[in-house]
Design an enzyme around this catalytic site. Structure first.
Site, short mmCIF file in Angstrom:
data_model
loop_
_atom_site.label_atom_id
_atom_site.label_comp_id
_atom_site.label_asym_id
_atom_site.label_seq_id
_atom_site.Cartn_x
_atom_site.Cartn_y
_atom_site.Cartn_z
N GLU A 170 82.63 -81.55 5.48
CA GLU A 170 82.99 -82.96 5.22
C GLU A 170 83.00 -84.09 6.27
O GLU A 170 83.55 -84.86 6.15
CB GLU A 170 84.43 -82.80 4.70
CG GLU A 170 85.38 -82.36 5.78
CD GLU A 170 86.68 -83.16 5.58
OE1 GLU A 170 87.38 -83.12 4.72
OE2 GLU A 170 87.20 -83.92 6.58
N CYS A 227 86.81 -78.53 1.75
CA CYS A 227 86.48 -77.28 2.87
C CYS A 227 85.75 -76.16 2.21
O CYS A 227 85.81 -75.27 2.85
CB CYS A 227 88.04 -76.82 3.07
SG CYS A 227 89.04 -78.02 3.85
N HIS A 259 90.86 -69.34 3.20
CA HIS A 259 91.03 -70.45 3.88
C HIS A 259 92.04 -70.78 4.43
O HIS A 259 93.23 -70.24 3.85
CB HIS A 259 90.71 -71.54 2.74
CG HIS A 259 90.69 -72.99 3.36
ND1 HIS A 259 89.89 -73.43 4.29
CD2 HIS A 259 91.53 -74.07 3.23
CE1 HIS A 259 90.37 -74.44 4.64
NE2 HIS A 259 91.30 -74.79 3.94
#
Lengths: 145, 358, 387
Positions: free
Chosen positions: B91, B123, B246
């Site tokens: 990103e 993400c 994550h």
């Protein structure tokens, strides 16, 4: 903005792609039309390992236009293991002071920005002290021969 | 062409694939959470992480991707010219328009005969690239594909994300099963339109929905992806050696893991966020590299990414006999963690372009 | 054989001439030199300049200076050889007369530096390096000299301040030069307190770039005007050589090979030996250039020039006076004009007109201007005619 001149040199800048002279086997960086050793025509690609030693160095405090944002920075002459010497910045210097003879390895980093936040980003070789044990990666892949 | 079982939600390839090489990159600079806390609260306490990794002045997603990719290629023991795709998920691509992938491909010595491009999904852009690479290799379109998740995440000064938004990531060479150090058995993705975190084109820093980023966003997607994967496989958490999620902060992945039945022991080896922060597109991928550095043949790993906006990619991975000989070929993730220079907030502000030099 | 004499010299002070334009500076120096020559009329003008196309956005200086200097319609153009541009213009003038193409030639070295702020100007002077392989990595002329000095200190195991002798003698000599930028004496203490420019080079080891203009009028011996007012000074030898553009590409990086070749050529042409040289206006854009030049030519042993400078061997009254009017380190470095200033100063010495700085009995002088770290080198030998 000078895109063609940066684009033209991308292979050698990004990955230390030089030449080996087909006549005398000299390793040449940067690529030249004529071998500096034997005078023959040089055009065979050769990927340098990116490993070398500091031949001399200095710390730039008074940076020229286009480089002010990085000051102070260290510039060195690096004697590549294969023979030629190159001028390049040192980066990611840790606590160990730079010294002549220090082993270094090539990394690809951002060199400068062309044209006031609107132009292209220029990437190229810099060197850092060899920071991992002997199995750390070579600087460049492929293109040999 | 053989069809998937209609009942299965899992994505599986006709031709078996695996990870044939992996490479991490973590920049050397670390900003302690106490520096951020001190500036904005007057007290060194309160940071969710010990410190975060910060890219140097001359680093960005392209340069960090190049180093991670070089590490991955060395472990894959292939020439870059054999790649058929170079994909970078991030990103924080250095250009708004101009691919990172072509530059990375050129620098590592890939040929011109490749797919190259950038993935964007907050993400999970990196794992999206992984799924695409698996599909490309699994379909037989190419033998090897390179998928990278890398970020130099920006946290708005004073925002809660400033403690964690960090730099780093990993690269994976996906290739045929017979060369794999990790077999990729299945993937599964779960997505929905969920506005938990976003950035409009002209904005420098992203906005987020604060507590809305939790239950309806991170937990909903991570746990759905993980749960469907386990159900479809007919497996349970205890069938796995490791799980990596994550990791926007230390708390979220531990809670999601616990909800899915995983223990802290399964999660901790891949939980790097306390010492490098949240590397966004690189987060679950660099966590996976830390696991692969210590995993043994036969170990099973569940990886679940999360990207705001929102979605999760889940991967069922199994380590092969080839891991031992290949992981020594490049610096370990622990090597990058140990290479550490602490910086203060002023240096951080300079490195991350927060000082306006006019 | 034709004898080329330097009939006239002219210079303006080196410094920051905010009120003077490029054209005014050049015309002033030119006018003074023509007047000093006793009113000779040149049939060619050669101009040494490096930066006018970038700093002043002005090329085509030949037309500019013949127009503003009222030199009618004579042949005129620029020679560029980085820091040796002025010396190149002189060499061209000598060759033009020797070849018979010209009888009288005006040579102008001119550089306008102070129109730009420092960082921008620093980037421009750096164009004397290899842009793609030295400048792009962020090197400047100053930091390149620092790389060379660092290596010198390393090879000879010297302290950071080893080269102080050159700055001290240059500043001592500039005190009595009304055309010098820095006219205050420098002490060891002052030198030691200096700020670092680029390790290990301090502000006293790198000459200050500055505005300057200096001019010469060359003619054949037999064309000197009746009643010529000065002793006759001849150009007895001229030599030029080059080396790899990138310093890192040199086979012998610590030998200023081009400087040695240019000097050998000029001295041999003059029919002299180096021992017969009474003073040496060498190129001290950086102290290390001076040391490597002296060692290369054999005027000092390898690794010994710094010590000879400290011991006073190169002072006026010493074994071989150098930088007799302050050199670049104290007179200031007017870049493309440097080579002409050196010769103006050498002529002043040979005429016996150097006042407090006079090298007694000086009859033969050597000048050397370098472009980059002796990537280009141009040398001249001047001699005073025996009475």
């Amino acid at each position: 903005m000078e895109n063609p001149r940066y684009w033209r040199l991308k292979k050698q800048r990004y990955s230390l792609l030089g030449e080996v002279c087909p006549h005398c086997d000299s390793k040449i960086f940067p690529p030249r039309d004529i071998c500096p050793e034997c005078g023959g025509e040089a055009k065979t690609d050769f990927a340098f390992s990116g490993k070398g030693k500091v031949y001399s160095y200095t710390v730039m405090r008074d940076a020229p236009a286009g480089y002010e944002q990085n000051a102070p920075y260290t510039v060195a002459i690096v004697a590549l293991d294969e023979g030629p010497m190159v001028t390049a910045q040192l980066t990611d210097l840790g606590e160990e002071p730079v010294r002549i003879g220090m082993p270094v390895e090539m990394v690809t980093r951002k060199l400068r920005e062309d044209g006031e936040k609107k132009g292209i980003l220029v990437y190229g070789y810099k060197f850092r002290p060899i920071c991992f044990h002997e199995n750390s990666q070579p600087a460049s892949q492929g293109q040999a021969g | 062409m053989e069809k998937n079982q209609p009942a299965s939600k899992l994505l599986r390839t006709d031709r078996k694939t695996g990870i044939v090489g992996y490479g991490a990159y973590i920049p050397r600079y670390r900003l302690p959470g106490s520096e951020v806390a001190m500036l904005w609260t007057g007290s060194p306490k309160g940071s969710p992480v010990k410190e975060k990794a910060v890219a140097g002045l001359d680093e960005d997603v392209i340069t960090m991707s190049i180093e991670a990719a070089r590490n991955a290629l060395v472990r894959a023991n292939i020439d870059a010219s054999e790649l058929r795709a170079v994909w970078v998920g991030s990103e924080s691509h250095p250009y708004a328009v101009k691919p990172s992938g072509t530059l990375v491909a050129e620098a590592i010595g890939a040929s011109n005969d490749i797919q190259a491009g950038d993935w964007e999904f907050a993400c999970k852009a990196g794992t999206e690239a992984m799924v695409a690479a698996i599909a490309l290799v699994g379909s037989g379109m190419g033998r090897y594909a390179l998928a990278i998740g890398m970020d130099t995440a920006q946290g708005k000064p004073g925002d809660a994300l400033e403690y964690t938004a960090s730099s780093g990531g990993a690269a994976f060479v996906i290739g045929p099963r017979e060369e794999a150090i990790v077999n990729i058995e299945a993937t599964y993705s779960f997505v929905s339109d969920t506005p938990d975190f976003w950035r409009r084109p002209e904005q420098k820093y992203p906005e987020h929905g604060q507590r809305f980023t939790g239950d309806p966003a991170y937990f909903k997607h991570v746990e759905s992806a993980g749960r469907v994967m386990l159900e479809e496989l007919g497996m349970k958490a205890s069938d796995f050696t490791y799980a990596v999620f994550h990791q926007p902060n230390p708390r979220f992945p531990l809670k999601a893991g616990k909800d899915l039945g995983f223990t802290e022991e399964q999660i901790k080896p891949g939980l790097l966020v306390p010492v490098i922060g949240n590397t966004y597109a690189g987060a679950s991928m660099v966590g996976l590299t830390a696991i692969l550095d210590i995993a043994k043949p036969g170990d099973r790993i569940l990886q679940v990414s999360y990207g705001s906006g929102a979605g999760s990619d889940a991967f069922y991975l199994e380590v092969t006999e080839k891991i031992a000989e290949r992981r020594e070929l490049a610096p370990s993730t622990a090597d990058y963690l140990a290479r550490r220079t602490e910086i203060n907030y002023a240096t951080y502000a300079r490195f991350r372009g927060k000082i306006d030099m006019g | 054989m034709t004898e080329v004499v330097i009939a006239g010299i002219g210079q303006i002070p080196v410094g920051e001439h905010y009120t003077l334009s490029l054209r005014s500076m050049g015309v002033q120096a030119l006018t003074r030199a023509l007047k000093d020559s006793g009113g000779l009329k040149p049939d060619a003008l050669y101009i040494g300049n490096l930066l006018s196309s970038m700093i002043s956005h002005q090329s085509n200086l030949g037309a500019l200076f013949t127009d503003y200097g009222r030199l009618d319609s004579i042949e005129a153009f620029t020679t560029e050889a980085a820091g040796a541009s002025g010396a190149a213009a002189l060499r061209l003038g000598v060759l033009a007369i020797l070849s018979g193409q010209a009888d009288t030639v005006a040579v102008l070295g001119v550089e306008k530096w102070s129109d730009l702020v420092r960082a921008d100007a620093e980037a421009m002077i750096t164009q004397e390096l290899d842009y793609d392989y030295e400048s792009i990595p962020g090197l400047t002329s100053t930091s390149q000299a620092a790389l060379i000095q660092q290596r010198y200190l390393h090879e000879h195991d010297l302290e950071q301040n080893a080269l102080s002798g050159f700055a001290l003698l240059a500043h001592a000599n500039a005190v009595h030069n009304p055309f010098a930028f820095y006219r205050n004496p420098l002490t060891e203490e002052g030198y030691a307190r200096a700020g670092m420019l680029s390790d290990p080079i301090t502000i006293f080891d790198g000459a200050t770039y500055a505005d300057g203009a200096a001019a010469l009028v060359l003619t054949r011996r037999e064309l000197l005007p009746r009643g010529y007012a000065h002793p006759v000074i001849s150009v007895m030898g001229s030599g030029a050589s080059s080396d790899a553009l990138s310093w890192h590409d040199r086979t012998e990086p610590m030998s200023f090979t081009a400087a040695v070749r240019a000097i050998d050529q000029a001295v041999q042409q003059a029919g002299l030996s180096k021992e017969q040289i009474d003073l040496f206006e060498l190129d001290d854009a950086f102290s290390i250039y001076a040391a490597l030049t002296l060692e290369g030519v054999g005027l000092a042993d390898k690794g010994a020039a710094w010590k000879m400078a400290r011991d006073g061997e190169y002072n006026i009254g010493g074994r071989l006076p150098i930088l007799t009017m302050g050199g670049c380190l104290a007179r200031g470095n007017p870049i493309g004009a440097k080579g002409v200033y050196q010769v103006v100063e050498a002529v002043t010495q040979l005429r016996g007109a150097a006042g407090a700085n006079q090298v007694k009995g000086a009859r033969a002088a050597l000048s050397l201007a370098l472009g980059g770290p002796a990537s280009t080198a141009i040398a001249h030998v001047l001699k005073r005619e025996s009475e």
